[in-house]
Design an enzyme around this catalytic site. Structure first.
Site, short mmCIF file in Angstrom:
data_model
loop_
_atom_site.label_atom_id
_atom_site.label_comp_id
_atom_site.label_asym_id
_atom_site.label_seq_id
_atom_site.Cartn_x
_atom_site.Cartn_y
_atom_site.Cartn_z
N SER A 15 35.79 -2.01 32.89
CA SER A 15 35.10 -0.73 32.79
C SER A 15 33.80 -0.87 31.99
O SER A 15 32.92 -0.03 32.10
CB SER A 15 36.00 0.28 32.07
OG SER A 15 36.28 -0.20 30.76
N GLY A 47 40.54 4.25 30.31
CA GLY A 47 41.85 4.50 29.71
C GLY A 47 42.40 5.91 29.88
O GLY A 47 43.58 6.07 30.18
N CYS A 77 40.52 -6.42 32.57
CA CYS A 77 40.72 -5.07 32.07
C CYS A 77 42.21 -4.77 32.18
O CYS A 77 42.77 -4.83 33.28
CB CYS A 77 39.92 -4.10 32.94
SG CYS A 77 40.16 -2.38 32.54
N ASN A 78 42.84 -4.48 31.05
CA ASN A 78 44.27 -4.18 31.09
C ASN A 78 44.54 -2.90 31.87
O ASN A 78 45.54 -2.78 32.59
CB ASN A 78 44.83 -4.01 29.67
CG ASN A 78 44.88 -5.32 28.93
OD1 ASN A 78 43.86 -5.81 28.46
ND2 ASN A 78 46.05 -5.90 28.84
N THR A 79 43.64 -1.93 31.73
CA THR A 79 43.85 -0.63 32.39
C THR A 79 43.77 -0.81 33.91
O THR A 79 44.62 -0.31 34.65
CB THR A 79 42.78 0.38 31.91
OG1 THR A 79 42.80 0.39 30.48
CG2 THR A 79 43.06 1.76 32.44
N CYS A 188 43.93 -4.38 25.21
CA CYS A 188 42.69 -3.86 25.81
C CYS A 188 41.62 -4.91 25.55
O CYS A 188 41.48 -5.39 24.41
CB CYS A 188 42.31 -2.54 25.17
SG CYS A 188 40.66 -1.96 25.64
N1 DGL Z 1 38.76 -2.93 28.57
C1 DGL Z 1 39.69 -2.12 29.22
C2 DGL Z 1 41.12 -2.51 29.04
O1 DGL Z 1 41.37 -3.67 28.86
C3 DGL Z 1 39.37 -0.69 29.50
C4 DGL Z 1 39.12 0.23 28.38
C5 DGL Z 1 38.71 1.57 28.89
O2 DGL Z 1 37.78 1.62 29.69
O3 DGL Z 1 39.34 2.56 28.51
O4 DGL Z 1 42.01 -1.71 29.12
#
Ligand code: DGL
Length: 282
Positions: A15, A47, A77-79, A188
């Site tokens: 993101s 998120g 990106c985890n999300t 994240c």
């Molecule tokens: N960097 C992202 C993650 O790993 C997204 C964070 C976001 O955009 O809320 O979840």
């Protein structure tokens, strides 16, 4: 810079700037690889969004990266991994994907107190992936969680150690430390950029787990298994793209990853991601 025609990169997306914590590690471990990085800063943060919306963004960014010749895609990106990784693997069966999953396994294996903390976004905690990881690896371990509301926006602004960033992290970490966590998992990809602050607040007894090195190793394994790894004789090129403010991202790069780079703009038009580099002056 290599010409567009010969550029056959690993695609990496997030993101926003969070994916750079993974890109930095891929660059360290696999310096010969060309990388094409997309930050969807028009939509950051992911998120608080619905999983279906994040999946739609992820599909279109994947289409874009494939149109630019990506031979492997890292969902940094985890999300987006929670929302879309399984879907992407089904929708693009020819393409190898490497995604993020909260590093609960090493935390649960290494804990002495039996209590671990996880910092991640609301969407990540809602996804099936998180629940299945906890179920598989954290039986008998107490897992404390926090969504660190506002932290992604702080990091996007480059506020890595300001009073507000500190306040968010103290609110998340103090109760965890009081309950006896001995490790904190960064769920994240934005959060590795505030590791010094996290370590300061959590104290020396708490291990902070950043999954980026393990993800980069997995990228290497997938490249090898498909015979896609570049010979190590040359240093790969990196191209940075954002759907947000390219000048701001360019200014932040040296602080975040210790390298400067030119950043180009991408444009959302409805649900399509358009590359207008040829038509739009910087
Ligand atoms: N960097 C992202 C993650 O790993 C997204 C964070 C976001 O955009 O809320 O979840």
């Amino acid at each position: 810079m290599k010409s567009w025609a010969t550029f056959s990169p690993i695609g990496v997306f997030d993101s926003g700037v969070g994916g750079l914590s993974v890109l930095r590690e891929i660059r360290r471990q696999l310096p010969a690889e060309d990388l094409l990085f997309v930050a969807d800063q028009a939509h950051v943060p992911y998120g608080p969004r619905s999983l279906s919306q994040v999946r739609d963004f992820s599909r279109e960014i994947t289409n874009y990266l494939l149109s630019r010749g990506a031979r492997l895609i890292v969902v940094a990106c985890n999300t987006a991994s929670a929302a879309a990784l399984r879907y992407l693997r089904e929708a693009f069966p020819e393409t190898p994907f490497v995604g993020m999953e909260p590093a609960i396994k090493p935390a649960a294996e290494g804990t002495r107190s039996g209590i671990v903390g996880v910092l991640a976004t609301p969407a990540t905690f809602q996804g099936e992936l998180y629940n299945s990881v906890v179920e598989r690896f954290a039986r008998g371990v107490t897992v404390l969680t926090d969504t660190c509301d506002g932290l992604v926006a702080q990091i996007e602004r480059g506020e890595l150690d300001t009073p507000e960033t500190r306040r968010i992290l103290e609110k998340a970490l103090r109760p965890m430390v009081e309950h006896g966590v001995d490790s904190v998992v960064l769920g994240c990809t934005h959060y590795p950029f505030v590791i010094p602050l996290i370590e300061e607040i959590a104290g020396p007894e708490v291990e902070v787990i950043d999954p980026a090195p393990a993800v980069a190793r997995q990228v290497g394994r997938v490249l090898d298994s498909r015979g896609l790894r570049k010979p190590e004789s040359t240093l790969g090129a990196v191209q940075y793209l954002t759907t947000g403010d390219h000048a701001k991202l360019s200014a932040l790069l040296p602080r975040l990853i210790g390298e400067s780079g030119q950043v180009e703009r991408l444009y959302w038009e409805g649900c399509k991601l358009l590359d207008t580099i040829a038509k739009v002056s910087p």
